[in-house]
Design a protein around this motif. Structure first.
Motif, PDB file in Angstrom:
ATOM      1  N   ASN A 133      10.365   9.301   3.203  1.00 52.01           N
ATOM      2  CA  ASN A 133       9.584  10.589   3.857  1.00 52.01           C
ATOM      3  C   ASN A 133       8.530  10.519   4.586  1.00 52.01           C
ATOM      4  N   TYR A 134       7.890  11.537   5.095  1.00 55.14           N
ATOM      5  CA  TYR A 134       7.063  11.456   6.291  1.00 55.14           C
ATOM      6  C   TYR A 134       5.630  11.820   5.582  1.00 55.14           C
ATOM      7  N   ASP A 135       5.704  12.037   4.266  1.00 56.20           N
ATOM      8  CA  ASP A 135       4.345  12.461   3.621  1.00 56.20           C
ATOM      9  C   ASP A 135       3.118  11.497   3.859  1.00 56.20           C
ATOM     10  N   GLU A 136       3.419  10.199   3.924  1.00 57.83           N
ATOM     11  CA  GLU A 136       2.264   9.249   4.353  1.00 57.83           C
ATOM     12  C   GLU A 136       1.794   8.715   5.931  1.00 57.83           C
TER      13      GLU A 136
ATOM     14  N   LYS B 213       0.714  -1.176  -0.070  1.00 58.75           N
ATOM     15  CA  LYS B 213      -0.155  -0.086  -0.052  1.00 58.75           C
ATOM     16  C   LYS B 213       0.834   1.227  -0.022  1.00 58.75           C
ATOM     17  N   PHE B 214       1.928   1.356   0.801  1.00 62.84           N
ATOM     18  CA  PHE B 214       2.702   2.642   0.765  1.00 62.84           C
ATOM     19  C   PHE B 214       4.313   2.310   0.224  1.00 62.84           C
ATOM     20  N   LYS B 215       4.360   3.069  -0.696  1.00 59.40           N
ATOM     21  CA  LYS B 215       5.945   3.273  -1.400  1.00 59.40           C
ATOM     22  C   LYS B 215       6.822   3.816  -0.769  1.00 59.40           C
ATOM     23  N   SER B 216       6.439   4.684   0.350  1.00 58.20           N
ATOM     24  CA  SER B 216       7.491   5.548   1.007  1.00 58.20           C
ATOM     25  C   SER B 216       8.150   4.356   2.163  1.00 58.20           C
TER      26      SER B 216
ATOM     27  N   THR C  26      -5.150  -3.539   9.932  1.00 62.09           N
ATOM     28  CA  THR C  26      -4.199  -4.634  10.369  1.00 62.09           C
ATOM     29  C   THR C  26      -4.244  -5.158  11.920  1.00 62.09           C
ATOM     30  N   THR C  27      -3.608  -5.970  12.417  1.00 63.91           N
ATOM     31  CA  THR C  27      -3.484  -6.413  13.796  1.00 63.91           C
ATOM     32  C   THR C  27      -2.438  -5.799  14.758  1.00 63.91           C
ATOM     33  N   ILE C  28      -1.788  -4.817  14.178  1.00 59.20           N
ATOM     34  CA  ILE C  28      -0.583  -4.119  14.605  1.00 59.20           C
ATOM     35  C   ILE C  28      -1.064  -3.274  15.919  1.00 59.20           C
ATOM     36  N   LYS C  29      -0.559  -3.392  16.999  1.00 63.29           N
ATOM     37  CA  LYS C  29      -1.116  -2.556  18.281  1.00 63.29           C
ATOM     38  C   LYS C  29      -0.058  -1.648  18.743  1.00 63.29           C
ATOM     39  N   SER C  30       1.268  -2.119  18.418  1.00 66.97           N
ATOM     40  CA  SER C  30       2.454  -0.888  18.612  1.00 66.97           C
ATOM     41  C   SER C  30       3.370  -0.733  17.536  1.00 66.97           C
ATOM     42  N   TRP C  31       3.540   0.468  17.098  1.00 64.97           N
ATOM     43  CA  TRP C  31       4.542   0.955  16.321  1.00 64.97           C
ATOM     44  C   TRP C  31       5.286   2.201  16.345  1.00 64.97           C
ATOM     45  N   THR C  32       6.513   2.405  15.668  1.00 72.45           N
ATOM     46  CA  THR C  32       7.212   3.410  15.761  1.00 72.45           C
ATOM     47  C   THR C  32       7.463   3.872  14.164  1.00 72.45           C
ATOM     48  N   VAL C  33       7.361   4.992  13.877  1.00 71.20           N
ATOM     49  CA  VAL C  33       7.785   5.447  12.633  1.00 71.20           C
ATOM     50  C   VAL C  33       9.217   6.170  12.692  1.00 71.20           C
ATOM     51  N   LEU C  34      10.009   6.038  11.711  1.00 69.43           N
ATOM     52  CA  LEU C  34      11.341   6.640  11.906  1.00 69.43           C
ATOM     53  C   LEU C  34      11.579   7.060  10.267  1.00 69.43           C
TER      54      LEU C  34
ATOM     55  N   PRO D 207      15.709   6.606  -1.915  1.00 62.23           N
ATOM     56  CA  PRO D 207      15.771   5.004  -2.225  1.00 62.23           C
ATOM     57  C   PRO D 207      16.220   5.197  -3.744  1.00 62.23           C
ATOM     58  N   ASN D 208      16.875   6.291  -4.356  1.00 61.12           N
ATOM     59  CA  ASN D 208      17.556   6.317  -5.568  1.00 61.12           C
ATOM     60  C   ASN D 208      19.223   6.549  -5.515  1.00 61.12           C
ATOM     61  N   THR D 209      19.689   6.435  -4.347  1.00 57.87           N
ATOM     62  CA  THR D 209      20.816   6.497  -3.799  1.00 57.87           C
ATOM     63  C   THR D 209      21.845   5.222  -4.350  1.00 57.87           C
ATOM     64  N   GLU D 210      23.034   5.417  -4.911  1.00 54.66           N
ATOM     65  CA  GLU D 210      23.442   4.370  -5.204  1.00 54.66           C
ATOM     66  C   GLU D 210      24.965   4.456  -4.564  1.00 54.66           C
ATOM     67  N   PHE D 211      25.515   3.525  -3.873  1.00 53.04           N
ATOM     68  CA  PHE D 211      26.675   3.422  -3.015  1.00 53.04           C
ATOM     69  C   PHE D 211      27.811   2.732  -3.761  1.00 53.04           C
ATOM     70  N   ASP D 212      28.871   3.467  -4.063  1.00 54.69           N
ATOM     71  CA  ASP D 212      30.009   2.834  -4.390  1.00 54.69           C
ATOM     72  C   ASP D 212      30.402   1.540  -3.767  1.00 54.69           C
TER      73      ASP D 212
END
Length: 72
Positions: free
Chosen positions: A36-39, A16-19, A51-59, A65-70
């Motif tokens: 990002n926090y948009d959603e 459901k959420f691409k972020s 959902t059946t989720i009762k406890s969560w944190t959002v960080l 997501p498009n960053t490439e690491f050498d």
């Protein structure tokens, strides 16, 4: 909460959420890492209603997501 419930909750959120960068679960708490926090409000509402989720944190990750690491 069974492992099947956890898998289903994660699947629902990621579809459901691409972020969402990652989701980890420790005991009954879900740690949801976002690009990002948009959603945030939509995610919280969805968790409560679908959902059946009762406890969560959002960080927020500082990595884009498009960053490439050498070094990877």
């Amino acid at each position: 909460m069974s492992s099947e419930e956890v898998k289903e909750n994660i699947k629902l959120l990621q579809e459901k959420f691409k972020s969402i960068a990652d989701i980890t679960v420790s005991y009954d708490r879900y740690d949801i890492i976002l690009y990002n926090y948009d959603e945030v409000e939509d995610i919280s509402k969805f968790i409560k209603e679908e959902t059946t989720i009762k406890s969560w944190t959002v960080l927020k990750t500082k990595v884009n997501p498009n960053t490439e690491f050498d070094w990877i």
